[in-house]
Write a protein that holds these residues in place. Structure first.
Motif, PDB file in Angstrom:
ATOM      1  N   VAL A  91       0.831  -1.204   0.000  1.00  0.00           N
ATOM      2  CA  VAL A  91       0.000   0.000   0.000  1.00  0.00           C
ATOM      3  C   VAL A  91       0.867   1.256   0.000  1.00  0.00           C
ATOM      4  CG1 VAL A  91      -1.694   1.319   1.349  1.00  0.00           C
ATOM      5  CG2 VAL A  91      -1.976  -1.149   1.074  1.00  0.00           C
ATOM      6  N   ALA A  92       2.018   1.184   0.673  1.00  0.00           N
ATOM      7  CA  ALA A  92       2.922   2.332   0.757  1.00  0.00           C
ATOM      8  C   ALA A  92       3.888   2.404  -0.421  1.00  0.00           C
ATOM      9  CB  ALA A  92       3.701   2.274   2.063  1.00  0.00           C
ATOM     10  N   GLY A  93       3.565   1.732  -1.525  1.00  0.00           N
ATOM     11  CA  GLY A  93       4.413   1.825  -2.709  1.00  0.00           C
ATOM     12  C   GLY A  93       5.647   0.968  -2.643  1.00  0.00           C
ATOM     13  N   ARG A  94       5.480  -0.284  -2.155  1.00  0.00           N
ATOM     14  CA  ARG A  94       6.584  -1.253  -2.039  1.00  0.00           C
ATOM     15  C   ARG A  94       7.658  -0.755  -1.078  1.00  0.00           C
ATOM     16  NH1 ARG A  94       6.088  -4.875  -6.347  1.00  0.00           N
ATOM     17  NH2 ARG A  94       8.289  -5.448  -6.262  1.00  0.00           N
ATOM     18  N   SER A  95       7.200  -0.279   0.068  1.00  0.00           N
ATOM     19  CA  SER A  95       8.087   0.301   1.069  1.00  0.00           C
ATOM     20  C   SER A  95       9.034  -0.751   1.663  1.00  0.00           C
ATOM     21  CB  SER A  95       7.262   0.928   2.197  1.00  0.00           C
ATOM     22  OG  SER A  95       8.050   1.140   3.343  1.00  0.00           O
ATOM     23  N   PRO A  96      10.348  -0.540   1.594  1.00  0.00           N
ATOM     24  CA  PRO A  96      11.284  -1.487   2.218  1.00  0.00           C
ATOM     25  C   PRO A  96      11.207  -1.458   3.744  1.00  0.00           C
ATOM     26  CG  PRO A  96      12.460   0.423   1.348  1.00  0.00           C
ATOM     27  CD  PRO A  96      11.045   0.547   0.870  1.00  0.00           C
ATOM     28  N   THR A  97      10.740  -0.337   4.303  1.00  0.00           N
ATOM     29  CA  THR A  97      10.632  -0.236   5.765  1.00  0.00           C
ATOM     30  C   THR A  97       9.647  -1.262   6.303  1.00  0.00           C
ATOM     31  OG1 THR A  97      11.134   2.124   5.695  1.00  0.00           O
ATOM     32  CG2 THR A  97      10.044   1.281   7.683  1.00  0.00           C
ATOM     33  N   TYR A  98       8.451  -1.322   5.714  1.00  0.00           N
ATOM     34  CA  TYR A  98       7.453  -2.276   6.183  1.00  0.00           C
ATOM     35  C   TYR A  98       7.832  -3.701   5.774  1.00  0.00           C
ATOM     36  CZ  TYR A  98       4.759   1.917   7.095  1.00  0.00           C
ATOM     37  OH  TYR A  98       4.351   3.144   7.560  1.00  0.00           O
ATOM     38  N   ALA A  99       8.492  -3.850   4.633  1.00  0.00           N
ATOM     39  CA  ALA A  99       8.955  -5.186   4.238  1.00  0.00           C
ATOM     40  C   ALA A  99       9.955  -5.728   5.253  1.00  0.00           C
ATOM     41  CB  ALA A  99       9.584  -5.124   2.847  1.00  0.00           C
ATOM     42  N   SER A 100      10.792  -4.843   5.810  1.00  0.00           N
ATOM     43  CA  SER A 100      11.775  -5.287   6.805  1.00  0.00           C
ATOM     44  C   SER A 100      11.094  -5.700   8.104  1.00  0.00           C
ATOM     45  CB  SER A 100      12.799  -4.184   7.069  1.00  0.00           C
ATOM     46  OG  SER A 100      12.191  -3.054   7.687  1.00  0.00           O
ATOM     47  N   LEU A 101       9.915  -5.134   8.396  1.00  0.00           N
ATOM     48  CA  LEU A 101       9.145  -5.581   9.563  1.00  0.00           C
ATOM     49  C   LEU A 101       8.492  -6.930   9.288  1.00  0.00           C
ATOM     50  CD1 LEU A 101       7.349  -2.251  10.619  1.00  0.00           C
ATOM     51  CD2 LEU A 101       9.297  -3.346  11.747  1.00  0.00           C
ATOM     52  N   ALA A 102       8.091  -7.150   8.053  1.00  0.00           N
ATOM     53  CA  ALA A 102       7.431  -8.410   7.701  1.00  0.00           C
ATOM     54  C   ALA A 102       8.399  -9.582   7.694  1.00  0.00           C
ATOM     55  CB  ALA A 102       6.764  -8.270   6.329  1.00  0.00           C
ATOM     56  N   GLN A 103       9.645  -9.336   7.325  1.00  0.00           N
ATOM     57  CA  GLN A 103      10.594 -10.429   7.097  1.00  0.00           C
ATOM     58  C   GLN A 103      10.803 -11.325   8.316  1.00  0.00           C
ATOM     59  OE1 GLN A 103      14.568  -9.238   5.949  1.00  0.00           O
ATOM     60  NE2 GLN A 103      14.832 -11.067   4.693  1.00  0.00           N
ATOM     61  N   PRO A 104      11.127 -10.787   9.498  1.00  0.00           N
ATOM     62  CA  PRO A 104      11.344 -11.701  10.640  1.00  0.00           C
ATOM     63  C   PRO A 104      10.065 -12.417  11.079  1.00  0.00           C
ATOM     64  CG  PRO A 104      11.446  -9.394  11.345  1.00  0.00           C
ATOM     65  CD  PRO A 104      11.424  -9.384   9.856  1.00  0.00           C
ATOM     66  N   GLU A 105       8.913 -11.740  10.955  1.00  0.00           N
ATOM     67  CA  GLU A 105       7.646 -12.384  11.311  1.00  0.00           C
ATOM     68  C   GLU A 105       7.373 -13.552  10.367  1.00  0.00           C
ATOM     69  OE1 GLU A 105       5.501 -11.860  13.740  1.00  0.00           O
ATOM     70  OE2 GLU A 105       6.298 -10.035  14.652  1.00  0.00           O
ATOM     71  N   MET A 106       7.571 -13.326   9.066  1.00  0.00           N
ATOM     72  CA  MET A 106       7.310 -14.384   8.094  1.00  0.00           C
ATOM     73  C   MET A 106       8.278 -15.537   8.274  1.00  0.00           C
ATOM     74  SD  MET A 106       4.936 -14.608   5.635  1.00  0.00           S
ATOM     75  CE  MET A 106       4.661 -13.097   4.709  1.00  0.00           C
ATOM     76  N   LEU A 107       9.521 -15.235   8.626  1.00  0.00           N
ATOM     77  CA  LEU A 107      10.506 -16.298   8.840  1.00  0.00           C
ATOM     78  C   LEU A 107      10.095 -17.185  10.015  1.00  0.00           C
ATOM     79  CD1 LEU A 107      13.181 -17.585   8.054  1.00  0.00           C
ATOM     80  CD2 LEU A 107      14.337 -15.953   9.575  1.00  0.00           C
TER      81      LEU A 107
END
Length: 495
Positions: free
Chosen positions: A385-401
């Motif tokens: 939603v935020a235009g492929r924001s790397p900031t929110y992607a970095s929050l998602a990464q450890p949760e998804m792992l």
């Protein structure tokens, strides 16, 4: 006024018709050619039994020029564009008129009364068993959204007067009809069968056992049409709600969206008759997931708030945590960053209160790994939603792992494992790491071969196509695309 023939279906044309700008807009954005759309309409019509429909390129051109086709073509076009864009595209939004417009909420605005609920589930499940194999049943349904969906569901909270039961249902010797006699062992067997079906769904996906669930649901509603003592009737309604919710979820998993929604609505009615507010909240959560999938987060949020309010004094910690996690998903898709973060924290805090063995069996799927998965998808959706924001992607990464590692050790929830492997692939694409994205998506493909879930297959295809679009020259992505074409190709319809 003159009559034309649209591939065997009568249509009404006018001499002064105007180009259909709405249909043209959807058509152009779809990327389809006129011939491709015509072929899809013909395939879907054959699936529905409408063998008289024979559309061609020139007919599609006439629709774009303003010609109004008769049913079933408007509904077929609505379904095709809805599937293409992943959101509800009503007939009216295509600039078309349906010859058989149902009243607002007609497929889901049903009477909140026990006998009618039983009759509706019995008839719908029988029709599904007889007609659902090639999608014919879905032709009589339309997806509801917005007020047409939300207003009928709000009546879940309205107390209803108890319907008079046959005298035999009040106890032995009460007179009237003969009471059906179900032993405690038989009731427990029905309840355990529903739990077994849920486990099969998690392991194998919705495509393998859906009809078995629908058949069992039909049998239970046959039982409910006989008089029973009140406690037995409530337990049967609870089993009915459980099975109907599962039938809806499995239908959603294989892409039968209108059928899924109808089963979930009927499940909510049965949960109300059972007096089981937490189960009703769970059904509403499944409806919310469907609305998120259809890109209607506002509707999803309304359904979650309805579930939270209705079960606030009765739901256990796992159910409450799950509802907070879905609330976060809805806020993420609406771009409400602060509210999303707050809902994620509430989900995590509430999950700390979960105690093993104190929750109903239908919430067993909501493990710590599932909580991590929901939170990861919330942050991932925020990133999009935020235009492929790397900031929110970095929050998602450890949760998804953590979700992936949790499900890796889980032999039951194989579909969830596959979905989160794909989810990790999408996060890696957001992190601009195509090699790792291909790695996780490749792992998901291996699991997908053991799970009959169109939802899993569709997400694998979308992730792979996105990887090819953005990183098509990366060797790992090239290899992934080749494996996709070999092992998980698009299913071709018969010509």
């Amino acid at each position: 006024m003159k009559q034309k023939r649209d591939g065997g279906v009568a249509v009404t044309g006018t001499a002064d018709k105007q180009p259909n700008a709405q249909l043209t807009s959807w058509f152009v954005r779809s990327g389809w050619s006129k011939g491709e759309l015509a072929r899809q309409v013909n395939r879907r019509a054959r699936q529905l039994g409408a063998h008289h429909v024979s559309t061609d390129t020139s007919r599609v051109r006439r629709w774009l020029d303003g010609e109004q086709p008769r049913e079933p073509i408007p509904r077929i076009l609505s379904e095709l564009f809805s599937e293409r864009f992943g959101c509800v595209v009503p007939v009216e939004d295509l600039g078309l008129r349906s010859a058989q417009q149902p009243p607002s909420g007609g497929d889901i605005d049903l009477p909140w009364a026990g006998p009618q609920t039983v009759q509706l589930i019995n008839e719908f499940s029988r029709s599904d068993l007889m007609l659902g194999r090639r999608g014919f049943l879905g032709a009589s349904l339309a997806l509801s959204a917005g007020p047409a969906l939300l207003e009928p569901m709000q009546r879940w909270l309205v107390p209803t007067a108890a319907a008079p039961r046959p005298a035999a249902a009040q106890g032995p010797g009460a007179g009237g009809g003969r009471a059906a006699r179900l032993s405690e062992q038989e009731l427990q067997l029905l309840e355990s069968t529903a739990a077994m079906f849920r486990e099969w769904d998690s392991q194998c996906g919705g495509g393998l056992r859906r009809k078995a669930v629908v058949g069992q649901l039909h049998e239970v509603t046959d039982l409910l049409q006989e008089p029973h003592p009140e406690p037995v009737a409530r337990r049967l309604y609870r089993v009915t709600a459980d099975l109907a919710a599962l039938a809806g979820w499995m239908s959603y998993d294989v892409g039968l969206q209108p059928i899924a929604q109808k089963y979930l609505v009927l499940a909510l009615h049965a949960a109300k008759e059972a007096g089981d507010r937490p189960l009703g909240a769970f059904v509403l959560s499944s409806m919310s997931r469907q609305m998120i999938h259809l890109e209607r987060p506002d509707d999803a949020l309304e359904l979650i708030h309805l579930a939270q309010y209705g079960s606030r004094d009765s739901a256990g910690a796992a159910t409450q945590s799950m509802l907070y996690a879905l609330e976060a998903r809805a806020y993420a898709n609406m771009g409400q960053v602060n509210k999303c973060h707050r809902a994620v924290r509430m989900a995590e805090d509430t999950f700390c209160d979960v105690r093993a063995g104190e929750e109903p069996a239908w919430i067993d799927f909501f493990t710590e790994a599932e909580l991590h998965a929901e939170n990861a998808h919330s942050y991932r959706d925020l990133a999009y939603v935020a235009g492929r924001s790397p900031t929110y992607a970095s929050l998602a990464q450890p949760e998804m792992l953590q979700a992936v590692e949790g499900f890796r050790r889980d032999d039951v929830h194989q579909r969830a494992y596959a979905l989160n492997l794909v989810g990790m692939g999408t996060v890696q694409l957001l992190m601009r790491d195509p090699a790792q994205a291909a790695h996780y998506t490749d792992q998901a493909m291996a699991v997908a071969k053991r799970v009959r879930s169109e939802r899993v297959n569709t997400r694998i295809r979308k992730t792979t196509h996105a990887a090819v679009r953005d990183f098509g020259d990366v060797p790992e992505v090239i290899a992934l695309a080749e494996r996709l074409s070999e092992e998980l190709p698009e299913v071709a319809e018969p010509a």
